[in-house]
Design an enzyme around this catalytic site. Structure first.
Site, PDB file in Angstrom:
ATOM      1  N   CYS A   4       0.772  -1.099  -0.108  1.00  0.00           N
ATOM      2  CA  CYS A   4      -0.091  -0.063  -0.004  1.00  0.00           C
ATOM      3  C   CYS A   4       0.861   1.160   0.042  1.00  0.00           C
ATOM      4  CB  CYS A   4      -0.850  -0.061   1.151  1.00  0.00           C
ATOM      5  SG  CYS A   4      -1.759   1.640   1.402  1.00  0.00           S
ATOM      6  N   CYS A   7       0.549   3.397   2.943  1.00  0.00           N
ATOM      7  CA  CYS A   7       1.170   2.920   4.278  1.00  0.00           C
ATOM      8  C   CYS A   7       2.810   3.009   4.142  1.00  0.00           C
ATOM      9  CB  CYS A   7       0.759   1.463   4.457  1.00  0.00           C
ATOM     10  SG  CYS A   7      -0.787   1.209   5.018  1.00  0.00           S
ATOM     11  N   HIS A  96      -6.386   3.241   0.432  1.00  0.00           N
ATOM     12  CA  HIS A  96      -5.835   3.671   1.752  1.00  0.00           C
ATOM     13  C   HIS A  96      -6.846   4.825   1.755  1.00  0.00           C
ATOM     14  CE1 HIS A  96      -2.892   4.082   5.162  1.00  0.00           C
ATOM     15  NE2 HIS A  96      -3.884   5.297   5.173  1.00  0.00           N
ATOM     16  N   HIS A  98      -8.332   8.425   1.994  1.00  0.00           N
ATOM     17  CA  HIS A  98      -7.835   9.950   1.891  1.00  0.00           C
ATOM     18  C   HIS A  98      -8.601  10.713   1.518  1.00  0.00           C
ATOM     19  CE1 HIS A  98      -7.371   7.720  -2.122  1.00  0.00           C
ATOM     20  NE2 HIS A  98      -7.167   9.090  -2.726  1.00  0.00           N
ATOM     21  N   HIS A 100      -8.971  14.496  -0.547  1.00  0.00           N
ATOM     22  CA  HIS A 100      -8.184  15.460  -1.425  1.00  0.00           C
ATOM     23  C   HIS A 100      -8.669  16.855  -0.469  1.00  0.00           C
ATOM     24  CE1 HIS A 100      -7.345  12.640  -4.669  1.00  0.00           C
ATOM     25  NE2 HIS A 100      -8.226  11.836  -4.102  1.00  0.00           N
TER      26      HIS A 100
HETATM   27  P1  AMP Z   1      -7.800   8.931  -5.777  1.00  0.00           P
HETATM   28  O1  AMP Z   1      -7.788   8.627  -7.011  1.00  0.00           O
HETATM   29  O2  AMP Z   1      -8.892   9.608  -5.050  1.00  0.00           O
HETATM   30  O3  AMP Z   1      -7.634   7.455  -5.229  1.00  0.00           O
HETATM   31  O4  AMP Z   1      -6.336   9.533  -5.325  1.00  0.00           O
HETATM   32  C1  AMP Z   1      -5.016   9.100  -5.366  1.00  0.00           C
HETATM   33  C2  AMP Z   1      -4.379  10.373  -5.382  1.00  0.00           C
HETATM   34  O5  AMP Z   1      -3.097   9.885  -4.790  1.00  0.00           O
HETATM   35  C3  AMP Z   1      -3.928  10.779  -6.878  1.00  0.00           C
HETATM   36  O6  AMP Z   1      -4.634  12.322  -6.788  1.00  0.00           O
HETATM   37  C4  AMP Z   1      -2.618  10.839  -7.128  1.00  0.00           C
HETATM   38  O7  AMP Z   1      -2.258  11.718  -7.682  1.00  0.00           O
HETATM   39  C5  AMP Z   1      -2.083  10.475  -5.455  1.00  0.00           C
HETATM   40  N1  AMP Z   1      -0.865   9.934  -5.416  1.00  0.00           N
HETATM   41  C6  AMP Z   1      -0.623   8.600  -5.962  1.00  0.00           C
HETATM   42  N2  AMP Z   1       0.810   8.490  -5.622  1.00  0.00           N
HETATM   43  C7  AMP Z   1       1.091   9.357  -4.565  1.00  0.00           C
HETATM   44  C8  AMP Z   1       2.299   9.705  -3.949  1.00  0.00           C
HETATM   45  N3  AMP Z   1       3.366   8.699  -3.977  1.00  0.00           N
HETATM   46  N4  AMP Z   1       2.668  10.620  -3.194  1.00  0.00           N
HETATM   47  C9  AMP Z   1       1.492  11.633  -3.239  1.00  0.00           C
HETATM   48  N5  AMP Z   1       0.372  11.496  -3.986  1.00  0.00           N
HETATM   49  C10 AMP Z   1       0.107  10.406  -4.937  1.00  0.00           C
HETATM   50 ZN    ZN Z   2      -2.294   1.733   3.571  1.00  0.00          ZN
END
Ligand code: AMP
Ligand code: ZN
Length: 109
Positions: A4, A7, A96, A98, A100
């Site tokens: 993940c 994580c 995981h 989150h 925005h």
């Molecule tokens: P979602 O599409 O709502 O699952 O959002 C996932 C978000 O995570 C997207 O906006 C990606 O740009 C962001 N994301 C993916 N990998 C990383 C990372 N390593 N660091 C920061 N953001 C990330």
């Molecule tokens: Zn996780």
């Protein structure tokens, strides 16, 4: 959770630009920002999405919302979105939980 990506950010094994944290939550810059302000706020513990977080650890969700609101007040003029994509067909790509925080009103605009 092995494999993940968020994580791994919590564990410090992959880098992120962290902009705020509490005992339970971390806020960091989205790697592909879609707005002038684009920050992700996550619980340190793994939950697949916000619905599971709400059911399994409501206090952690409150903490996440408070941290996100504080970061939003620091980085925007107070005009922002706080959104949780939930499920693949709603656009969730990282499983995981989150939120925005997005805004086209950065604090210095
Ligand atoms: P979602 O599409 O709502 O699952 O959002 C996932 C978000 O995570 C997207 O906006 C990606 O740009 C962001 N994301 C993916 N990998 C990383 C990372 N390593 N660091 C920061 N953001 C990330
Ligand atoms: Zn996780």
């Amino acid at each position: 959770m092995i494999d993940c990506i968020f994580c791994k950010i919590v564990a410090g094994s992959i880098p992120a630009t962290i902009v705020g944290e509490t005992e339970r939550s971390i806020a960091f810059q989205d790697v592909q920002p879609r707005q002038p302000v684009h920050i992700l706020v996550i619980p340190r513990q793994h939950h697949a999405n916000v619905a599971e977080l709400a059911n399994n650890d409501p206090e952690a969700l409150v903490d996440l919302m408070q941290l996100g609101s504080r970061i939003a007040s620091e980085q925007t003029t107070g005009h922002f979105r706080f959104t949780f994509n939930t499920g693949e067909l709603a656009g969730q790509t990282v499983f995981h939980a989150h939120g925005h925080i997005t805004s086209n009103q950065p604090v210095n605009s």
